[in-house]
Write a protein that holds these residues in place. Structure first.
Motif, PDB file in Angstrom:
ATOM      1  N   LEU A   1      -3.941   5.541  -8.397  1.00 54.09           N
ATOM      2  CA  LEU A   1      -3.557   3.996  -8.476  1.00 54.09           C
ATOM      3  C   LEU A   1      -4.409   3.576  -7.182  1.00 54.09           C
ATOM      4  O   LEU A   1      -4.454   4.606  -6.284  1.00 54.09           O
ATOM      5  CB  LEU A   1      -2.142   4.070  -8.005  1.00 54.09           C
ATOM      6  N   GLN A   2      -5.147   2.617  -7.358  1.00 49.73           N
ATOM      7  CA  GLN A   2      -6.046   2.044  -6.246  1.00 49.73           C
ATOM      8  C   GLN A   2      -5.642   0.541  -6.070  1.00 49.73           C
ATOM      9  O   GLN A   2      -5.117  -0.084  -6.899  1.00 49.73           O
ATOM     10  CB  GLN A   2      -7.486   2.308  -6.651  1.00 49.73           C
ATOM     11  N   ALA A   3      -5.898  -0.005  -4.796  1.00 52.31           N
ATOM     12  CA  ALA A   3      -5.594  -1.128  -4.589  1.00 52.31           C
ATOM     13  C   ALA A   3      -6.815  -1.676  -3.679  1.00 52.31           C
ATOM     14  O   ALA A   3      -7.471  -1.194  -2.804  1.00 52.31           O
ATOM     15  CB  ALA A   3      -4.358  -1.449  -3.454  1.00 52.31           C
ATOM     16  N   GLU A   4      -6.877  -3.045  -3.813  1.00 53.86           N
ATOM     17  CA  GLU A   4      -7.976  -3.680  -3.324  1.00 53.86           C
ATOM     18  C   GLU A   4      -7.588  -5.377  -2.711  1.00 53.86           C
ATOM     19  O   GLU A   4      -7.261  -5.845  -3.626  1.00 53.86           O
ATOM     20  CB  GLU A   4      -9.242  -3.881  -4.040  1.00 53.86           C
ATOM     21  N   CYS A   5      -7.408  -5.565  -1.543  1.00 55.28           N
ATOM     22  CA  CYS A   5      -7.079  -6.934  -0.986  1.00 55.28           C
ATOM     23  C   CYS A   5      -7.996  -8.017  -1.485  1.00 55.28           C
ATOM     24  O   CYS A   5      -9.342  -7.780  -1.478  1.00 55.28           O
ATOM     25  CB  CYS A   5      -6.858  -6.971   0.619  1.00 55.28           C
TER      26      CYS A   5
ATOM     27  N   LEU B   1       3.682   4.539 -13.154  1.00 61.03           N
ATOM     28  CA  LEU B   1       2.624   4.261 -12.332  1.00 61.03           C
ATOM     29  C   LEU B   1       3.042   3.145 -11.455  1.00 61.03           C
ATOM     30  O   LEU B   1       1.946   2.756 -10.800  1.00 61.03           O
ATOM     31  CB  LEU B   1       1.281   3.868 -13.381  1.00 61.03           C
ATOM     32  N   GLY B   2       3.942   2.867 -11.524  1.00 58.38           N
ATOM     33  CA  GLY B   2       4.276   1.557 -10.395  1.00 58.38           C
ATOM     34  C   GLY B   2       4.173   0.250 -10.846  1.00 58.38           C
ATOM     35  O   GLY B   2       4.216  -0.743 -10.183  1.00 58.38           O
ATOM     36  N   VAL B   3       3.696   0.166 -12.007  1.00 59.76           N
ATOM     37  CA  VAL B   3       3.345  -1.267 -12.662  1.00 59.76           C
ATOM     38  C   VAL B   3       4.695  -2.303 -12.758  1.00 59.76           C
ATOM     39  O   VAL B   3       5.918  -1.728 -13.042  1.00 59.76           O
ATOM     40  CB  VAL B   3       2.820  -1.356 -14.023  1.00 59.76           C
ATOM     41  N   GLN B   4       4.528  -3.171 -12.396  1.00 60.27           N
ATOM     42  CA  GLN B   4       5.874  -4.314 -12.003  1.00 60.27           C
ATOM     43  C   GLN B   4       5.590  -5.594 -12.772  1.00 60.27           C
ATOM     44  O   GLN B   4       4.454  -6.193 -13.014  1.00 60.27           O
ATOM     45  CB  GLN B   4       6.043  -4.630 -10.594  1.00 60.27           C
ATOM     46  N   ARG B   5       6.833  -6.081 -13.191  1.00 61.87           N
ATOM     47  CA  ARG B   5       6.951  -7.466 -13.989  1.00 61.87           C
ATOM     48  C   ARG B   5       6.469  -8.431 -13.143  1.00 61.87           C
ATOM     49  O   ARG B   5       6.728  -8.361 -11.777  1.00 61.87           O
ATOM     50  CB  ARG B   5       8.524  -7.571 -14.255  1.00 61.87           C
TER      51      ARG B   5
ATOM     52  N   ALA C   1       0.950  -1.169  -0.021  1.00 65.31           N
ATOM     53  CA  ALA C   1      -0.073   0.060   0.194  1.00 65.31           C
ATOM     54  C   ALA C   1       0.897   1.191  -0.199  1.00 65.31           C
ATOM     55  O   ALA C   1       0.614   2.358  -0.750  1.00 65.31           O
ATOM     56  CB  ALA C   1      -0.996  -0.076   1.165  1.00 65.31           C
ATOM     57  N   ASN C   2       1.959   1.387   0.742  1.00 63.43           N
ATOM     58  CA  ASN C   2       2.993   2.418   0.744  1.00 63.43           C
ATOM     59  C   ASN C   2       3.666   2.583  -0.472  1.00 63.43           C
ATOM     60  O   ASN C   2       3.627   3.707  -1.107  1.00 63.43           O
ATOM     61  CB  ASN C   2       3.850   2.065   2.051  1.00 63.43           C
ATOM     62  N   GLU C   3       4.071   1.514  -1.115  1.00 64.18           N
ATOM     63  CA  GLU C   3       4.474   1.609  -2.481  1.00 64.18           C
ATOM     64  C   GLU C   3       3.672   2.092  -3.691  1.00 64.18           C
ATOM     65  O   GLU C   3       4.054   2.973  -4.349  1.00 64.18           O
ATOM     66  CB  GLU C   3       4.998   0.089  -2.735  1.00 64.18           C
ATOM     67  N   MET C   4       2.489   1.902  -3.524  1.00 62.83           N
ATOM     68  CA  MET C   4       1.355   2.245  -4.228  1.00 62.83           C
ATOM     69  C   MET C   4       1.195   3.787  -4.026  1.00 62.83           C
ATOM     70  O   MET C   4       0.620   4.650  -4.964  1.00 62.83           O
ATOM     71  CB  MET C   4       0.109   1.516  -4.154  1.00 62.83           C
ATOM     72  N   LYS C   5       0.921   4.201  -2.700  1.00 62.63           N
ATOM     73  CA  LYS C   5       1.007   5.384  -2.543  1.00 62.63           C
ATOM     74  C   LYS C   5       2.053   6.472  -3.091  1.00 62.63           C
ATOM     75  O   LYS C   5       1.854   7.652  -3.549  1.00 62.63           O
ATOM     76  CB  LYS C   5       0.817   5.788  -0.994  1.00 62.63           C
ATOM     77  N   GLU C   6       3.181   5.780  -3.012  1.00 61.20           N
ATOM     78  CA  GLU C   6       4.291   6.620  -3.572  1.00 61.20           C
ATOM     79  C   GLU C   6       4.128   6.727  -5.067  1.00 61.20           C
ATOM     80  O   GLU C   6       4.505   7.732  -5.614  1.00 61.20           O
ATOM     81  CB  GLU C   6       5.689   5.875  -3.122  1.00 61.20           C
ATOM     82  N   ALA C   7       3.785   5.576  -5.638  1.00 61.32           N
ATOM     83  CA  ALA C   7       3.754   5.782  -7.110  1.00 61.32           C
ATOM     84  C   ALA C   7       2.534   6.670  -7.405  1.00 61.32           C
ATOM     85  O   ALA C   7       2.553   7.448  -8.685  1.00 61.32           O
ATOM     86  CB  ALA C   7       3.121   4.308  -7.707  1.00 61.32           C
ATOM     87  N   ALA C   8       1.247   6.818  -6.616  1.00 61.13           N
ATOM     88  CA  ALA C   8       0.474   7.627  -7.102  1.00 61.13           C
ATOM     89  C   ALA C   8       0.896   9.026  -6.714  1.00 61.13           C
ATOM     90  O   ALA C   8       0.490   9.972  -7.646  1.00 61.13           O
ATOM     91  CB  ALA C   8      -0.805   7.299  -6.201  1.00 61.13           C
ATOM     92  N   ARG C   9       1.615   9.241  -5.626  1.00 64.79           N
ATOM     93  CA  ARG C   9       2.041  10.698  -5.507  1.00 64.79           C
ATOM     94  C   ARG C   9       3.068  11.153  -6.730  1.00 64.79           C
ATOM     95  O   ARG C   9       2.902  12.115  -7.200  1.00 64.79           O
ATOM     96  CB  ARG C   9       3.125  10.732  -4.333  1.00 64.79           C
TER      97      ARG C   9
ATOM     98  N   VAL D   1      -3.176 -13.801  -0.289  1.00 63.24           N
ATOM     99  CA  VAL D   1      -1.707 -14.017  -0.935  1.00 63.24           C
ATOM    100  C   VAL D   1      -1.755 -12.964  -2.341  1.00 63.24           C
ATOM    101  O   VAL D   1      -0.730 -12.652  -2.547  1.00 63.24           O
ATOM    102  CB  VAL D   1      -1.694 -15.520  -1.783  1.00 63.24           C
ATOM    103  N   GLU D   2      -2.847 -12.536  -2.536  1.00 60.68           N
ATOM    104  CA  GLU D   2      -2.877 -11.428  -3.699  1.00 60.68           C
ATOM    105  C   GLU D   2      -3.737 -10.390  -3.567  1.00 60.68           C
ATOM    106  O   GLU D   2      -4.541 -10.529  -2.593  1.00 60.68           O
ATOM    107  CB  GLU D   2      -3.124 -12.100  -5.375  1.00 60.68           C
ATOM    108  N   MET D   3      -3.621  -9.432  -4.384  1.00 63.91           N
ATOM    109  CA  MET D   3      -4.651  -8.322  -4.301  1.00 63.91           C
ATOM    110  C   MET D   3      -4.719  -7.658  -5.589  1.00 63.91           C
ATOM    111  O   MET D   3      -3.913  -8.121  -6.477  1.00 63.91           O
ATOM    112  CB  MET D   3      -4.350  -7.105  -3.187  1.00 63.91           C
ATOM    113  N   GLN D   4      -5.722  -7.026  -5.829  1.00 65.58           N
ATOM    114  CA  GLN D   4      -5.982  -6.231  -7.091  1.00 65.58           C
ATOM    115  C   GLN D   4      -5.676  -4.787  -7.059  1.00 65.58           C
ATOM    116  O   GLN D   4      -6.172  -4.311  -6.206  1.00 65.58           O
ATOM    117  CB  GLN D   4      -7.611  -6.498  -7.577  1.00 65.58           C
ATOM    118  N   VAL D   5      -5.084  -4.294  -7.964  1.00 60.28           N
ATOM    119  CA  VAL D   5      -4.652  -3.050  -8.102  1.00 60.28           C
ATOM    120  C   VAL D   5      -5.178  -2.317  -9.301  1.00 60.28           C
ATOM    121  O   VAL D   5      -5.183  -2.984 -10.311  1.00 60.28           O
ATOM    122  CB  VAL D   5      -3.254  -2.997  -8.095  1.00 60.28           C
TER     123      VAL D   5
END
Length: 256
Positions: A123-127, A165-169, A94-102, A132-136
């Motif tokens: 950027l939004q996230a939902e567990c 946008l913080g998208v990752q491989r 969540a912190n990583e995504m907040k930073e990406a959103a910033r 084990v995974e979440m949806q972003v």
């Protein structure tokens, strides 16, 4: 007791011990305690059985009004330590995504100065599921994506806007503008182009499935995120969109 009887007794005890070990392992896997997660929780310690506070957190101090409830010598801490580990990873993500959103807000602001009507990307996230995974949800501006896909997995991030946008491989593309995607990069490309042509301006929602735990990989066969120790070395090297877990690989080799 005769030697034969003693031998039979030992064999029986060994079988019972093996059966108990298998049952324990099955129970661990059922709760999501893989070998990778077992290593993660090994360095942690349960502080209170009531509130679930642990040494590594995220809750590091007992918050019980009646005081701390210490785990006894026979108390099984696995479930609470596992929950704490998942919570830490979720918080980290969540912190990583907040930073990406910033960062994206800064980029969007810069774009708006250069191009009138440029949309801000969020950027939004939902567990989801068992933790084990979440949806972003990533809002892509219409245009290039800056990423490559193998089936429906992000095989590479090549630049803007995906990188910003913080998208990752290793992320798995779940849907585009609310429409589910198939594990077919060609079909997804057509789907994206269709949405872009219809919408013309603004942003489009790309929903990704993302592992909460670092080091988890996606199996294209069973469509699950599993610890890297569940994949053969060659499969790990194959990369996203091509990786098959050891269990699925074994079944495939059997011809099923």
């Amino acid at each position: 007791m005769s030697r034969a009887a003693a031998l039979d007794s030992r064999k029986s005890e060994q079988k019972e011990a093996i059966a108990a070990k298998k049952a324990e392992h099955a129970a661990d896997l059922a709760m999501g305690l893989t070998a990778t997660m077992a290593k993660v929780i090994k360095s942690d310690e349960l502080i209170c059985t009531a509130c679930g506070a642990t040494k590594l957190g995220p809750l590091t101090k007992c918050e019980c009004t009646g005081g701390r409830t210490k785990p006894g010598p026979d108390y099984c801490c696995k479930r609470q330590l596992l929950d704490a580990a998942k919570a830490r990873f979720a918080l980290s993500k969540a912190n990583e995504m907040k930073e990406a959103a910033r960062k994206q807000e800064i980029i969007a602001g810069s774009r708006s100065k250069k191009r009138e009507g440029a949309a801000e990307v969020d950027l939004q996230a939902e567990c989801q599921g068992d933790g084990v995974e979440m949806q972003v949800v990533v809002e892509f501006p219409i245009g290039k994506l800056g990423m490559g896909l193998e089936k429906n997995c992000v095989s590479k991030v090549t630049g803007e806007p995906a990188q910003d946008l913080g998208v990752q491989r290793g992320w798995v593309l779940h849907s585009v503008c609310g429409e589910l995607t198939l594990p077919d990069s060609t079909a997804i490309a057509k789907q994206v182009m269709k949405v872009f042509k219809e919408k013309k301006t603004g942003v489009v929602d790309f929903k990704f499935r993302v592992p909460i735990v670092e080091g988890f990989l996606h199996c294209v066969q069973c469509d699950k995120f599993l610890g890297a120790d569940g994949f053969d070395g060659a499969q790990v090297e194959a990369g996203p969109g091509k990786q098959m877990c050891s269990g699925c690989e074994e079944i495939a080799c059997m011809g099923f």
